[in-house]
Design a protein around this motif. Structure first.
Motif, PDB file in Angstrom:
ATOM      1  N   PHE A   1       8.448  19.039  -9.091  1.00 11.61           N
ATOM      2  CA  PHE A   1       9.521  18.080  -9.370  1.00 11.61           C
ATOM      3  C   PHE A   1      10.389  17.811  -8.146  1.00 11.61           C
ATOM      4  O   PHE A   1      11.044  16.767  -8.069  1.00 11.61           O
ATOM      5  CB  PHE A   1      10.356  18.541 -10.562  1.00 11.61           C
ATOM      6  CG  PHE A   1       9.758  18.137 -11.871  1.00 11.61           C
ATOM      7  CD1 PHE A   1       9.775  16.812 -12.278  1.00 11.61           C
ATOM      8  CD2 PHE A   1       9.135  19.064 -12.682  1.00 11.61           C
ATOM      9  CE1 PHE A   1       9.206  16.419 -13.472  1.00 11.61           C
ATOM     10  CE2 PHE A   1       8.555  18.685 -13.883  1.00 11.61           C
ATOM     11  CZ  PHE A   1       8.587  17.360 -14.277  1.00 11.61           C
ATOM     12  N   MET A   2      10.394  18.713  -7.182  1.00 10.97           N
ATOM     13  CA  MET A   2      11.050  18.402  -5.921  1.00 10.97           C
ATOM     14  C   MET A   2      10.314  17.252  -5.231  1.00 10.97           C
ATOM     15  O   MET A   2      10.941  16.282  -4.765  1.00 10.97           O
ATOM     16  CB  MET A   2      11.075  19.634  -5.010  1.00 10.97           C
ATOM     17  CG  MET A   2      11.714  19.370  -3.645  1.00 10.97           C
ATOM     18  SD  MET A   2      11.590  20.786  -2.514  1.00 10.97           S
ATOM     19  CE  MET A   2       9.814  20.835  -2.214  1.00 10.97           C
ATOM     20  N   LEU A   3       8.984  17.340  -5.194  1.00 12.38           N
ATOM     21  CA  LEU A   3       8.186  16.262  -4.608  1.00 12.38           C
ATOM     22  C   LEU A   3       8.321  14.982  -5.424  1.00 12.38           C
ATOM     23  O   LEU A   3       8.404  13.887  -4.866  1.00 12.38           O
ATOM     24  CB  LEU A   3       6.720  16.698  -4.530  1.00 12.38           C
ATOM     25  CG  LEU A   3       6.419  17.847  -3.567  1.00 12.38           C
ATOM     26  CD1 LEU A   3       4.958  18.265  -3.683  1.00 12.38           C
ATOM     27  CD2 LEU A   3       6.743  17.456  -2.138  1.00 12.38           C
ATOM     28  N   TYR A   4       8.350  15.116  -6.736  1.00 14.29           N
ATOM     29  CA  TYR A   4       8.530  13.963  -7.612  1.00 14.29           C
ATOM     30  C   TYR A   4       9.838  13.245  -7.280  1.00 14.29           C
ATOM     31  O   TYR A   4       9.876  12.014  -7.160  1.00 14.29           O
ATOM     32  CB  TYR A   4       8.532  14.438  -9.067  1.00 14.29           C
ATOM     33  CG  TYR A   4       8.754  13.340 -10.085  1.00 14.29           C
ATOM     34  CD1 TYR A   4       7.684  12.629 -10.621  1.00 14.29           C
ATOM     35  CD2 TYR A   4      10.034  13.025 -10.529  1.00 14.29           C
ATOM     36  CE1 TYR A   4       7.888  11.632 -11.568  1.00 14.29           C
ATOM     37  CE2 TYR A   4      10.247  12.031 -11.474  1.00 14.29           C
ATOM     38  CZ  TYR A   4       9.174  11.333 -11.978  1.00 14.29           C
ATOM     39  OH  TYR A   4       9.387  10.339 -12.909  1.00 14.29           O
ATOM     40  N   GLY A   5      10.916  14.010  -7.128  1.00 14.57           N
ATOM     41  CA  GLY A   5      12.206  13.422  -6.788  1.00 14.57           C
ATOM     42  C   GLY A   5      12.217  12.788  -5.405  1.00 14.57           C
ATOM     43  O   GLY A   5      12.826  11.730  -5.202  1.00 14.57           O
ATOM     44  N   ILE A   6      11.545  13.422  -4.454  1.00 14.22           N
ATOM     45  CA  ILE A   6      11.473  12.869  -3.092  1.00 14.22           C
ATOM     46  C   ILE A   6      10.716  11.543  -3.098  1.00 14.22           C
ATOM     47  O   ILE A   6      11.164  10.558  -2.503  1.00 14.22           O
ATOM     48  CB  ILE A   6      10.795  13.881  -2.137  1.00 14.22           C
ATOM     49  CG1 ILE A   6      11.716  15.083  -1.898  1.00 14.22           C
ATOM     50  CG2 ILE A   6      10.439  13.215  -0.805  1.00 14.22           C
ATOM     51  CD1 ILE A   6      11.072  16.199  -1.107  1.00 14.22           C
ATOM     52  N   PHE A   7       9.564  11.521  -3.761  1.00 18.04           N
ATOM     53  CA  PHE A   7       8.766  10.289  -3.809  1.00 18.04           C
ATOM     54  C   PHE A   7       9.485   9.175  -4.572  1.00 18.04           C
ATOM     55  O   PHE A   7       9.208   7.999  -4.360  1.00 18.04           O
ATOM     56  CB  PHE A   7       7.400  10.564  -4.450  1.00 18.04           C
ATOM     57  CG  PHE A   7       6.509  11.442  -3.625  1.00 18.04           C
ATOM     58  CD1 PHE A   7       6.395  11.252  -2.260  1.00 18.04           C
ATOM     59  CD2 PHE A   7       5.771  12.468  -4.218  1.00 18.04           C
ATOM     60  CE1 PHE A   7       5.568  12.061  -1.486  1.00 18.04           C
ATOM     61  CE2 PHE A   7       4.942  13.273  -3.465  1.00 18.04           C
ATOM     62  CZ  PHE A   7       4.839  13.074  -2.089  1.00 18.04           C
TER      63      PHE A   7
ATOM     64  N   ALA B   1       2.718  14.335  -8.892  1.00 16.22           N
ATOM     65  CA  ALA B   1       3.666  15.455  -8.859  1.00 16.22           C
ATOM     66  C   ALA B   1       4.330  15.647 -10.214  1.00 16.22           C
ATOM     67  O   ALA B   1       4.526  16.775 -10.678  1.00 16.22           O
ATOM     68  CB  ALA B   1       4.721  15.218  -7.777  1.00 16.22           C
ATOM     69  N   GLY B   2       4.675  14.539 -10.877  1.00 17.18           N
ATOM     70  CA  GLY B   2       5.313  14.630 -12.188  1.00 17.18           C
ATOM     71  C   GLY B   2       4.391  15.216 -13.244  1.00 17.18           C
ATOM     72  O   GLY B   2       4.816  16.044 -14.060  1.00 17.18           O
TER      73      GLY B   2
ATOM     74  N   LEU C   1       0.824  -1.194   0.000  1.00 15.26           N
ATOM     75  CA  LEU C   1       0.000   0.000   0.000  1.00 15.26           C
ATOM     76  C   LEU C   1       0.865   1.254   0.000  1.00 15.26           C
ATOM     77  O   LEU C   1       0.599   2.211  -0.728  1.00 15.26           O
ATOM     78  CB  LEU C   1      -0.944  -0.004   1.208  1.00 15.26           C
ATOM     79  CG  LEU C   1      -1.861   1.217   1.353  1.00 15.26           C
ATOM     80  CD1 LEU C   1      -2.804   1.303   0.157  1.00 15.26           C
ATOM     81  CD2 LEU C   1      -2.669   1.119   2.654  1.00 15.26           C
ATOM     82  N   SER C   2       1.922   1.244   0.793  1.00 18.20           N
ATOM     83  CA  SER C   2       2.819   2.381   0.855  1.00 18.20           C
ATOM     84  C   SER C   2       3.509   2.600  -0.479  1.00 18.20           C
ATOM     85  O   SER C   2       3.653   3.743  -0.944  1.00 18.20           O
ATOM     86  CB  SER C   2       3.869   2.169   1.954  1.00 18.20           C
ATOM     87  OG  SER C   2       3.260   2.026   3.219  1.00 18.20           O
ATOM     88  N   ALA C   3       3.948   1.516  -1.123  1.00 17.60           N
ATOM     89  CA  ALA C   3       4.597   1.633  -2.425  1.00 17.60           C
ATOM     90  C   ALA C   3       3.632   2.182  -3.463  1.00 17.60           C
ATOM     91  O   ALA C   3       4.004   3.029  -4.281  1.00 17.60           O
ATOM     92  CB  ALA C   3       5.127   0.268  -2.855  1.00 17.60           C
ATOM     93  N   GLN C   4       2.377   1.720  -3.415  1.00 14.43           N
ATOM     94  CA  GLN C   4       1.383   2.213  -4.363  1.00 14.43           C
ATOM     95  C   GLN C   4       1.082   3.688  -4.121  1.00 14.43           C
ATOM     96  O   GLN C   4       0.919   4.461  -5.075  1.00 14.43           O
ATOM     97  CB  GLN C   4       0.099   1.386  -4.254  1.00 14.43           C
ATOM     98  CG  GLN C   4       0.235  -0.035  -4.768  1.00 14.43           C
ATOM     99  CD  GLN C   4      -1.026  -0.852  -4.556  1.00 14.43           C
ATOM    100  OE1 GLN C   4      -1.863  -0.516  -3.717  1.00 14.43           O
ATOM    101  NE2 GLN C   4      -1.155  -1.939  -5.300  1.00 14.43           N
ATOM    102  N   THR C   5       1.011   4.055  -2.842  1.00 16.12           N
ATOM    103  CA  THR C   5       0.755   5.462  -2.505  1.00 16.12           C
ATOM    104  C   THR C   5       1.883   6.351  -2.989  1.00 16.12           C
ATOM    105  O   THR C   5       1.655   7.433  -3.555  1.00 16.12           O
ATOM    106  CB  THR C   5       0.593   5.623  -0.983  1.00 16.12           C
ATOM    107  OG1 THR C   5      -0.471   4.788  -0.519  1.00 16.12           O
ATOM    108  CG2 THR C   5       0.289   7.070  -0.627  1.00 16.12           C
ATOM    109  N   LEU C   6       3.131   5.906  -2.785  1.00 17.33           N
ATOM    110  CA  LEU C   6       4.283   6.674  -3.257  1.00 17.33           C
ATOM    111  C   LEU C   6       4.253   6.829  -4.774  1.00 17.33           C
ATOM    112  O   LEU C   6       4.543   7.909  -5.305  1.00 17.33           O
ATOM    113  CB  LEU C   6       5.582   5.984  -2.835  1.00 17.33           C
ATOM    114  CG  LEU C   6       6.057   6.201  -1.399  1.00 17.33           C
ATOM    115  CD1 LEU C   6       7.291   5.354  -1.119  1.00 17.33           C
ATOM    116  CD2 LEU C   6       6.361   7.675  -1.146  1.00 17.33           C
ATOM    117  N   THR C   7       3.903   5.754  -5.466  1.00 18.21           N
ATOM    118  CA  THR C   7       3.840   5.796  -6.926  1.00 18.21           C
ATOM    119  C   THR C   7       2.780   6.786  -7.401  1.00 18.21           C
ATOM    120  O   THR C   7       3.012   7.578  -8.324  1.00 18.21           O
ATOM    121  CB  THR C   7       3.539   4.397  -7.499  1.00 18.21           C
ATOM    122  OG1 THR C   7       4.571   3.496  -7.099  1.00 18.21           O
ATOM    123  CG2 THR C   7       3.460   4.437  -9.011  1.00 18.21           C
ATOM    124  N   ILE C   8       1.615   6.748  -6.764  1.00 20.95           N
ATOM    125  CA  ILE C   8       0.532   7.678  -7.123  1.00 20.95           C
ATOM    126  C   ILE C   8       0.959   9.122  -6.868  1.00 20.95           C
ATOM    127  O   ILE C   8       0.751  10.006  -7.720  1.00 20.95           O
ATOM    128  CB  ILE C   8      -0.752   7.344  -6.338  1.00 20.95           C
ATOM    129  CG1 ILE C   8      -1.313   5.989  -6.787  1.00 20.95           C
ATOM    130  CG2 ILE C   8      -1.797   8.437  -6.531  1.00 20.95           C
ATOM    131  CD1 ILE C   8      -2.459   5.486  -5.931  1.00 20.95           C
TER     132      ILE C   8
END
Length: 234
Positions: free
Chosen positions: A184-190, A16-17, A4-11
């Protein structure tokens, strides 16, 4: 739970991207009024082609970094920079078409130099290095290119402070830059990619400074224009 965490990060990363791609489009179309003027006057006047050449080189490097050959799951970095490279190349070609002879030749030579340098980067990273090494090498090039791009508004920031006017710092351009950097900062963090979130984090800070300066000096300009009216009607 981990799935679930991996899916949330991907979403979150994809959201963000996509947002970053949308905000970047505002930056890509911002020179259109300048080139409408150039085409209307059939002359580049005192405009310089260097910003578009530099932006083209930056987009090419970043687009290459986002490919699966260089890094993992950074497709949205490639899409935004591929679109950006197409816009910048169009601007450079238009500049060459309408520039006077000396500027035309210099710009064309620089354009060929950019393609030559990018070809060297592409060939060296793809054929001479293993994947982890090429990831780090191109990642550092991407990071350096982005940081220098985000640092370029420092001249405008200094000009705003010196003149105490935001005349030369368009609000919507600053807002688009800030929004794209945050995205893109958030994109890079995720995506756990420091080569993306570090330079965009710096861009976020500089974008915040620009917006704060705009609000501060715009308010001062407004207050200044109101003072005579208040004094005229006691």
């Amino acid at each position: 739970m981990s799935l679930l965490s991996a899916q949330t990060l991907t979403i979150c990363k994809d959201a963000a991207g996509v947002a970053g791609n949308i905000f970047a489009f505002g930056l890509f179309i911002s020179p259109i009024p300048t080139f409408r003027r150039i085409m209307r006057n059939q002359c580049t006047e005192d405009f310089s082609g260097l910003p578009y050449l530099y932006a083209l080189m930056n987009c090419l490097i970043c687009a290459w970094y986002g490919t699966p050959f260089m890094s993992d799951d950074n497709v949205l970095v490639t899409t935004v920079n591929t679109i950006g490279a197409m816009f910048q190349l169009t601007y450079v070609i238009l500049y060459i078409v309408y520039a006077e002879k000396s500027k035309k030749l210099n710009t064309f030579v620089l354009l060929m130099a950019i393609f030559g340098v990018f070809a060297i980067i592409l060939s060296a990273s793809l054929f001479l290095l293993d994947r982890p090494t090429r990831h780090v090498l191109v990642g550092f090039l991407t990071c350096a290119s982005l940081i220098s791009m985000f640092a370029s508004p420092l001249f405008i920031i200094r000009l705003v402070i010196r003149t105490k006017s935001v005349e030369f710092m368009p609000f919507y351009l600053s807002l688009s830059t800030f929004a794209m950097s945050v995205s893109f900062m958030l994109y890079g963090i995720f995506n756990f990619d420091p080569f993306v979130y570090v330079p965009n984090g710096i861009g976020t800070i500089l974008g915040t400074v620009q917006l704060l300066l705009f609000l501060y000096y715009e308010r001062k300009d407004t207050d200044h224009t109101r003072e005579p009216l208040i004094e005229s009607f006691p």
